[in-house]
Write an enzyme that holds these catalytic residues in place. Sequence first.
Site, PDB file in Angstrom:
ATOM      1  N   ASP A 325       0.819  -1.171   0.002  1.00 38.52           N
ATOM      2  CA  ASP A 325      -0.038   0.057   0.162  1.00 38.52           C
ATOM      3  C   ASP A 325       0.895   1.280   0.011  1.00 38.52           C
ATOM      4  O   ASP A 325       1.931   1.124   0.074  1.00 38.52           O
ATOM      5  CB  ASP A 325      -0.899  -0.014   1.234  1.00 38.52           C
ATOM      6  CG  ASP A 325      -0.170   0.222   2.512  1.00 38.52           C
ATOM      7  OD1 ASP A 325       0.973   0.433   2.574  1.00 38.52           O
ATOM      8  OD2 ASP A 325      -0.897   0.202   3.729  1.00 38.52           O
ATOM      9  N   ASP A 327       1.543   4.896   2.409  1.00 35.19           N
ATOM     10  CA  ASP A 327       1.110   5.508   3.420  1.00 35.19           C
ATOM     11  C   ASP A 327       1.451   6.937   3.485  1.00 35.19           C
ATOM     12  O   ASP A 327       2.658   7.273   3.417  1.00 35.19           O
ATOM     13  CB  ASP A 327       2.048   4.610   4.593  1.00 35.19           C
ATOM     14  CG  ASP A 327       1.349   3.232   4.760  1.00 35.19           C
ATOM     15  OD1 ASP A 327       0.595   2.602   5.000  1.00 35.19           O
ATOM     16  OD2 ASP A 327       2.458   2.384   4.140  1.00 35.19           O
ATOM     17  N   ASP A 416      -3.239   4.412   2.638  1.00 29.67           N
ATOM     18  CA  ASP A 416      -3.693   4.674   4.096  1.00 29.67           C
ATOM     19  C   ASP A 416      -3.162   6.202   4.262  1.00 29.67           C
ATOM     20  O   ASP A 416      -2.093   6.627   3.963  1.00 29.67           O
ATOM     21  CB  ASP A 416      -2.541   3.707   5.122  1.00 29.67           C
ATOM     22  CG  ASP A 416      -3.254   2.259   5.055  1.00 29.67           C
ATOM     23  OD1 ASP A 416      -4.227   2.033   4.300  1.00 29.67           O
ATOM     24  OD2 ASP A 416      -2.653   1.515   5.667  1.00 29.67           O
TER      25      ASP A 416
END
Length: 492
Positions: A325, A327, A416
């Site tokens: 992902d 962040d 995120d």
Amino acid sequence: MLPLVRKRSRPGEAHGQGSHEVRFTKVTIYLVERRMGRSRRRILTNLARSKGFYVEDILSGTVTHIVAEGNPAMELWLWLRAQGLPLPARLEVLDISWFTESMQAGEPVPVETRHRIQDSSQQLGTVLTSRVSQYACQRRTTLDNRNKIFTDAFEVLVEHLEFSDSKGPCLAFKRAASVLKSLPSTLRHLGDADGLPCLGEHCRDVLEEIFECGKCSRVEDLMCNEKFRTMKLFTSVFGVGPKTAEKWYHRGLRTLQEVVSQPNVHLNKMQRAGLLYYRDISRGISRAEADAVGRIIAETMHCISPSATMTLTGGFRRGKAFGHDVDYILSTPESGAEEALLLRVIDRLRYQGILLYCDYQESTFDKERIPCRRFEAMDHFPKCFLILKLDAMTVEDGGLQNNPEDQRGWRAVRVDLVAPPADRYAYTLLGWTGSTQFERDLRRFARLERGMLLDNHALYDRNKSILLPAKTEEDIFAHLGLEYIEPWQRNA
Ligand code: CTP
Ligand code: MN
Ligand code: MN
């Protein structure tokens, strides 16, 4: 002085020195075939012999100059040791550059340091005799893992134990893997593990088996075990943990296709998104893609609040080339404006039509309740777990890491975002940079060695009963009496 010209009769002759004259009697070359390849080795052998060099076909005690091409030092020395020959200190282990220069000169050129392939395990010896800390936050761990063969095995065992909820043994293997990742070179034999922390009996059994057979039978068994493989597949879906995976497995489900097509399988919103975008989000995100995501969010954010800033964190801040992902930390100069900022960023992403999934978690941060005593507790800042639609046009040069058959010009990426109050920024940055093992050991070190409590919100000194303020990560390391560890050295 003219070189001595003579014909030699040596065991090597039988292997093809043939009728070539040997002009340099003090030098016996052995060319290492691994990585060089058989045909190139033959060509180089013939070339050297034609110029009067003595070349041995077999590695024996008479060899004085070993020449290798394209072999990483560590690999070469492991291989050399495995040949079981005495390796006298006079023996020269050289890079092909020495050979090439000697061929050009028509005689053996003097060996210089730059020609030598250094035995990096001597470096390991130095590390092993100086003590390795049991805490990851006192080790420097780059992405250059010299012990992958061992840590990969430990990580499979970790995964298996996570599926069966065995916390203790799981942590033991995690710590062992983390220690090995910090070493400057590969373990050569079980004895090398003697001085190291966190390598208990079970870990040593695994190491021993790998030294003996090149692999660990428990790991091999797991890799072909149907349940383990199915659990791995199911838990690779965003929103699916071991409990759900286990439930599906017991229902007889084995593939994601079966999960989606079973009418009586209840999926929550996160799992539905996880399955819908599975093909995209199970692929690694490149740094170029992460930067593209950053530009989109920065533009969106600056429309709302020009003074707000954002910082890339997580694995990419540690220098990883790929992540599961992206962040980012969003921050505003004045404390209190962060939650509204994050909500408005999300709204704008939705308006732009690129918000494929959003799990927003509002702030539960209460200044009176810090720091949290619970280990690894999630932080209380406003945050969101997103899936964004990333257009290929926004990614610089590399383009999308898509499946080649998916020619849709976009991909789904997991993002995120966290928005701490300004005065909590340093703690959040430290906490979200990871690695998870590094964070775990920072907290354990703080508690056990310093009597302090650390989490993503604050650092609390229990002896003095005070909260320690920090503007930067360096401040926090200093409070803890730790040498500063750069983000790229936190890949524990
Ligand atoms: N983290 C956290 N609180 C959360 C979510 C994550 O403190 N609610 C921390 C984790 O402890 C970790 C870091 O954020 O240290 C990054 O988490 P994650 O994205 O899961 O891992 P990465 O290290 O970035 O690895 P990857 O590249 O696979 O994303
Ligand atoms: Mn990450
Ligand atoms: Mn993350």
